[in-house]
Design a protein around this motif. Sequence first.
Motif, PDB file in Angstrom:
ATOM      1  N   LEU A 280      20.210  -0.209  16.280  1.00 49.76           N
ATOM      2  CA  LEU A 280      20.366  -1.658  16.384  1.00 49.76           C
ATOM      3  C   LEU A 280      19.332  -2.122  15.249  1.00 49.76           C
ATOM      4  O   LEU A 280      19.646  -2.992  14.312  1.00 49.76           O
ATOM      5  N   PHE A 281      18.294  -1.875  15.047  1.00 51.73           N
ATOM      6  CA  PHE A 281      17.107  -2.111  14.055  1.00 51.73           C
ATOM      7  C   PHE A 281      17.421  -1.772  12.821  1.00 51.73           C
ATOM      8  O   PHE A 281      17.234  -2.148  11.735  1.00 51.73           O
ATOM      9  N   PHE A 282      17.933  -0.634  12.952  1.00 53.31           N
ATOM     10  CA  PHE A 282      18.482   0.294  11.341  1.00 53.31           C
ATOM     11  C   PHE A 282      19.404  -0.667  10.851  1.00 53.31           C
ATOM     12  O   PHE A 282      19.567  -1.073   9.481  1.00 53.31           O
ATOM     13  N   ILE A 283      20.670  -0.986  11.659  1.00 46.79           N
ATOM     14  CA  ILE A 283      21.758  -1.923  11.088  1.00 46.79           C
ATOM     15  C   ILE A 283      21.144  -3.017  10.671  1.00 46.79           C
ATOM     16  O   ILE A 283      21.585  -3.626   9.820  1.00 46.79           O
ATOM     17  N   MET A 284      20.235  -3.882  11.312  1.00 44.03           N
ATOM     18  CA  MET A 284      19.684  -5.106  10.978  1.00 44.03           C
ATOM     19  C   MET A 284      18.748  -4.976   9.685  1.00 44.03           C
ATOM     20  O   MET A 284      18.985  -5.632   8.701  1.00 44.03           O
ATOM     21  N   VAL A 285      18.012  -3.915   9.434  1.00 39.84           N
ATOM     22  CA  VAL A 285      17.400  -3.555   8.113  1.00 39.84           C
ATOM     23  C   VAL A 285      18.410  -3.596   7.292  1.00 39.84           C
ATOM     24  O   VAL A 285      18.076  -3.984   5.939  1.00 39.84           O
ATOM     25  N   CYS A 286      19.368  -2.549   7.382  1.00 36.60           N
ATOM     26  CA  CYS A 286      20.537  -2.578   6.131  1.00 36.60           C
ATOM     27  C   CYS A 286      20.915  -3.799   5.853  1.00 36.60           C
ATOM     28  O   CYS A 286      21.099  -4.105   4.635  1.00 36.60           O
ATOM     29  N   GLY A 287      21.353  -4.658   6.659  1.00 39.24           N
ATOM     30  CA  GLY A 287      21.824  -5.946   6.384  1.00 39.24           C
ATOM     31  C   GLY A 287      21.159  -6.825   5.657  1.00 39.24           C
ATOM     32  O   GLY A 287      21.347  -7.639   4.747  1.00 39.24           O
ATOM     33  N   PHE A 288      19.900  -6.938   5.987  1.00 38.64           N
ATOM     34  CA  PHE A 288      18.797  -7.539   5.453  1.00 38.64           C
ATOM     35  C   PHE A 288      18.516  -7.052   4.084  1.00 38.64           C
ATOM     36  O   PHE A 288      18.329  -8.157   3.284  1.00 38.64           O
ATOM     37  N   VAL A 289      18.498  -5.945   3.828  1.00 33.38           N
ATOM     38  CA  VAL A 289      18.118  -5.385   2.543  1.00 33.38           C
ATOM     39  C   VAL A 289      19.537  -5.894   1.644  1.00 33.38           C
ATOM     40  O   VAL A 289      19.325  -5.846   0.323  1.00 33.38           O
ATOM     41  N   ASN A 290      20.714  -5.610   2.109  1.00 34.04           N
ATOM     42  CA  ASN A 290      21.832  -5.933   1.387  1.00 34.04           C
ATOM     43  C   ASN A 290      22.041  -7.304   0.985  1.00 34.04           C
ATOM     44  O   ASN A 290      22.651  -7.581  -0.032  1.00 34.04           O
ATOM     45  N   LEU A 291      20.952  -8.286   1.436  1.00 35.71           N
ATOM     46  CA  LEU A 291      21.085  -9.534   1.042  1.00 35.71           C
ATOM     47  C   LEU A 291      20.363  -9.696  -0.386  1.00 35.71           C
ATOM     48  O   LEU A 291      20.859 -10.546  -1.185  1.00 35.71           O
ATOM     49  N   MET A 292      19.908  -8.606  -0.642  1.00 32.93           N
ATOM     50  CA  MET A 292      18.978  -8.848  -1.969  1.00 32.93           C
ATOM     51  C   MET A 292      19.414  -7.686  -2.914  1.00 32.93           C
ATOM     52  O   MET A 292      19.419  -7.688  -4.173  1.00 32.93           O
ATOM     53  N   LEU A 293      20.360  -6.798  -2.444  1.00 30.93           N
ATOM     54  CA  LEU A 293      20.834  -5.715  -3.171  1.00 30.93           C
ATOM     55  C   LEU A 293      21.976  -5.322  -2.831  1.00 30.93           C
ATOM     56  O   LEU A 293      22.473  -4.583  -1.802  1.00 30.93           O
ATOM     57  N   GLY A 294      23.194  -6.040  -3.467  1.00 31.19           N
ATOM     58  CA  GLY A 294      24.483  -6.130  -3.026  1.00 31.19           C
ATOM     59  C   GLY A 294      25.261  -4.714  -3.152  1.00 31.19           C
ATOM     60  O   GLY A 294      26.425  -4.623  -2.508  1.00 31.19           O
ATOM     61  N   SER A 295      24.915  -3.795  -4.020  1.00 32.27           N
ATOM     62  CA  SER A 295      25.690  -2.813  -4.309  1.00 32.27           C
ATOM     63  C   SER A 295      25.489  -1.596  -2.992  1.00 32.27           C
ATOM     64  O   SER A 295      24.399  -1.232  -2.815  1.00 32.27           O
ATOM     65  N   ALA A 296      26.593  -1.225  -2.687  1.00 33.16           N
ATOM     66  CA  ALA A 296      26.497  -0.257  -1.451  1.00 33.16           C
ATOM     67  C   ALA A 296      26.099   1.092  -1.791  1.00 33.16           C
ATOM     68  O   ALA A 296      24.774   1.542  -1.185  1.00 33.16           O
ATOM     69  N   SER A 297      26.150   1.494  -3.071  1.00 32.09           N
ATOM     70  CA  SER A 297      25.780   2.790  -3.524  1.00 32.09           C
ATOM     71  C   SER A 297      24.201   2.868  -3.948  1.00 32.09           C
ATOM     72  O   SER A 297      23.333   3.569  -3.759  1.00 32.09           O
ATOM     73  N   ALA A 298      23.958   1.594  -4.571  1.00 31.80           N
ATOM     74  CA  ALA A 298      22.525   1.571  -4.995  1.00 31.80           C
ATOM     75  C   ALA A 298      21.607   1.183  -3.948  1.00 31.80           C
ATOM     76  O   ALA A 298      20.450   1.947  -4.047  1.00 31.80           O
ATOM     77  N   GLN A 299      22.051   0.497  -2.826  1.00 27.09           N
ATOM     78  CA  GLN A 299      21.063   0.215  -1.508  1.00 27.09           C
ATOM     79  C   GLN A 299      20.935   1.558  -0.972  1.00 27.09           C
ATOM     80  O   GLN A 299      19.930   1.906  -0.628  1.00 27.09           O
ATOM     81  N   TRP A 300      21.979   2.474  -0.833  1.00 26.61           N
ATOM     82  CA  TRP A 300      22.002   3.621  -0.082  1.00 26.61           C
ATOM     83  C   TRP A 300      21.055   4.678  -0.831  1.00 26.61           C
ATOM     84  O   TRP A 300      20.500   5.609  -0.291  1.00 26.61           O
ATOM     85  N   VAL A 331      28.452  -6.193   6.641  1.00 26.93           N
ATOM     86  CA  VAL A 331      28.644  -7.546   7.440  1.00 26.93           C
ATOM     87  C   VAL A 331      27.797  -8.699   6.674  1.00 26.93           C
ATOM     88  O   VAL A 331      28.181  -9.955   6.784  1.00 26.93           O
ATOM     89  N   THR A 332      26.861  -8.246   5.906  1.00 27.76           N
ATOM     90  CA  THR A 332      26.142  -9.453   5.014  1.00 27.76           C
ATOM     91  C   THR A 332      26.599  -9.706   3.574  1.00 27.76           C
ATOM     92  O   THR A 332      25.880 -10.223   2.788  1.00 27.76           O
ATOM     93  N   ASN A 333      27.673  -8.959   3.160  1.00 22.05           N
ATOM     94  CA  ASN A 333      28.161  -8.995   1.812  1.00 22.05           C
ATOM     95  C   ASN A 333      28.459 -10.334   1.439  1.00 22.05           C
ATOM     96  O   ASN A 333      28.343 -10.910   0.351  1.00 22.05           O
ATOM     97  N   ILE A 334      29.026 -11.074   2.523  1.00 21.14           N
ATOM     98  CA  ILE A 334      29.926 -12.314   2.382  1.00 21.14           C
ATOM     99  C   ILE A 334      28.798 -13.643   2.401  1.00 21.14           C
ATOM    100  O   ILE A 334      29.085 -14.660   1.927  1.00 21.14           O
ATOM    101  N   ILE A 335      27.724 -13.453   2.620  1.00 20.10           N
ATOM    102  CA  ILE A 335      26.593 -14.517   2.769  1.00 20.10           C
ATOM    103  C   ILE A 335      25.374 -14.310   1.887  1.00 20.10           C
ATOM    104  O   ILE A 335      24.439 -14.750   1.919  1.00 20.10           O
ATOM    105  N   THR A 336      25.699 -13.246   0.824  1.00 18.21           N
ATOM    106  CA  THR A 336      24.598 -13.360  -0.262  1.00 18.21           C
ATOM    107  C   THR A 336      25.252 -13.298  -1.524  1.00 18.21           C
ATOM    108  O   THR A 336      26.231 -13.040  -2.073  1.00 18.21           O
ATOM    109  N   PRO A 337      24.441 -14.388  -2.393  1.00 15.97           N
ATOM    110  CA  PRO A 337      25.183 -14.692  -3.635  1.00 15.97           C
ATOM    111  C   PRO A 337      24.695 -13.401  -4.563  1.00 15.97           C
ATOM    112  O   PRO A 337      25.266 -13.365  -5.824  1.00 15.97           O
ATOM    113  N   MET A 338      23.987 -12.487  -4.121  1.00 19.00           N
ATOM    114  CA  MET A 338      23.448 -11.161  -4.994  1.00 19.00           C
ATOM    115  C   MET A 338      24.648 -10.219  -5.145  1.00 19.00           C
ATOM    116  O   MET A 338      24.932  -9.217  -5.771  1.00 19.00           O
TER     117      MET A 338
END
Length: 400
Positions: A280-300, A331-338
């Motif tokens: 649960l915490f891991f998914i939350m961290v990934c969602g938070f990082v995704n707000l600043m780094l929108g690319s799935a491959s770059a973040q991973w 899940v956070t792709n749609i709420i980040t301008p990044m």
Amino acid sequence: LVMKAPPRLITVTVVFAGVVSNTAAELGYVVLVPLAAMIFYGLGRHPLAGLAAAFAGVSAGYSANLLIGTVDPLLSGITEEAAKIIDPSYTVGAEANWYFMMVSTFLIAIMGALITDKIVEPKLGKYNKDEASIDLSDQSSMDPLTKQEKRGLIYAGISVLILAGILALTVVPEWGILRHPETGEVTGSPFLKGVVVYIFFFFAIPGYVYGRTVETMRTDRDVIDAMSHSMSTMGMYIVLVFFAAQFVNFFKWTNFGTIFAINGAEFLTNIGMTGPIIFLFFIMVCGFVNLMLGSASAQWAITAPIFVPMLMLIGYSPEVIQAAYRIGDSVTNIITPMMSYFGLILAVAARYKKDLGIGTLIAMMLPYSMVFFVGWSVLFFLWVFVFGFPVGPAAPTFYN
């Protein structure tokens, strides 16, 4: 699929089509989102509700699909390299999350349709076309397919069936030449390891057949020009992949990944957080990082060398870790301008509401993000830890 859907099923069809559109990478952003807004307007509904439904399916449901798409081999390759920090012999196939993502497709479609019909569209209210920044007189219909285009689609469909038949001959019979040479199974077979080649042919050959039929590809030069045009848009991605590969290998060379993983695993063990709740915490961290780094491959590429070995050391398989990451990343792709296509979606939305800004669009998409996070996470815990289903073919849940 969308144009022929009955009006009462249009919302769920739009979200479903958005989810499965990632089979063709990110085509859904360009094609489906404007189309959905146009169709909703043509039905007398609020066009921004159609845009929101399509955007939610395409972007917040990005990792889900009925088929193995282009994102699967991309993420599994990064996961495998990260897992090799702990276990040099570990392999992660492109099919690693197929079962879970297949079921997730229907969950996302249902949740997205309910949110659109029960929350988003009622809040938008009745649409006033005076709010639009363009002339909407021609937005209620689309030109029908010509006879030549229909013939092209038929021939392209026949070519897909032929390719599917050839594929089936290589993996379905027990003597299939692309089965695993030792076990005789499809899992771990040359077919799955080379699935990118099949994806290429399943796009290239039907595409050429269609182009030849509608006379947009008459010579080999036309094919080369089309491929060159497509590859010209890949420059940023190629640069990204280059540096991502350097980053992963740098972690392995310096042993930073191992150090972070071991110390992180020891910390989690010491505080007693080694159960499923860690995800649960891991998914939350990934969602938070995704707000600043929108690319799935770059973040991973950045987070996998840390989290994959760390969670492996407390007993979870890379396949399960990757499945959890894909929830947070989506899940956070749609709420980040990044997110790289956020500007495009904003531009489409501004056609129908001229004073619409970033804050309005984010507020409209926030219910999808919140409900998808809760619903998709619940499905993950039920699927993996309650029912004990594998996330993909022969994918283990735990790692010793």
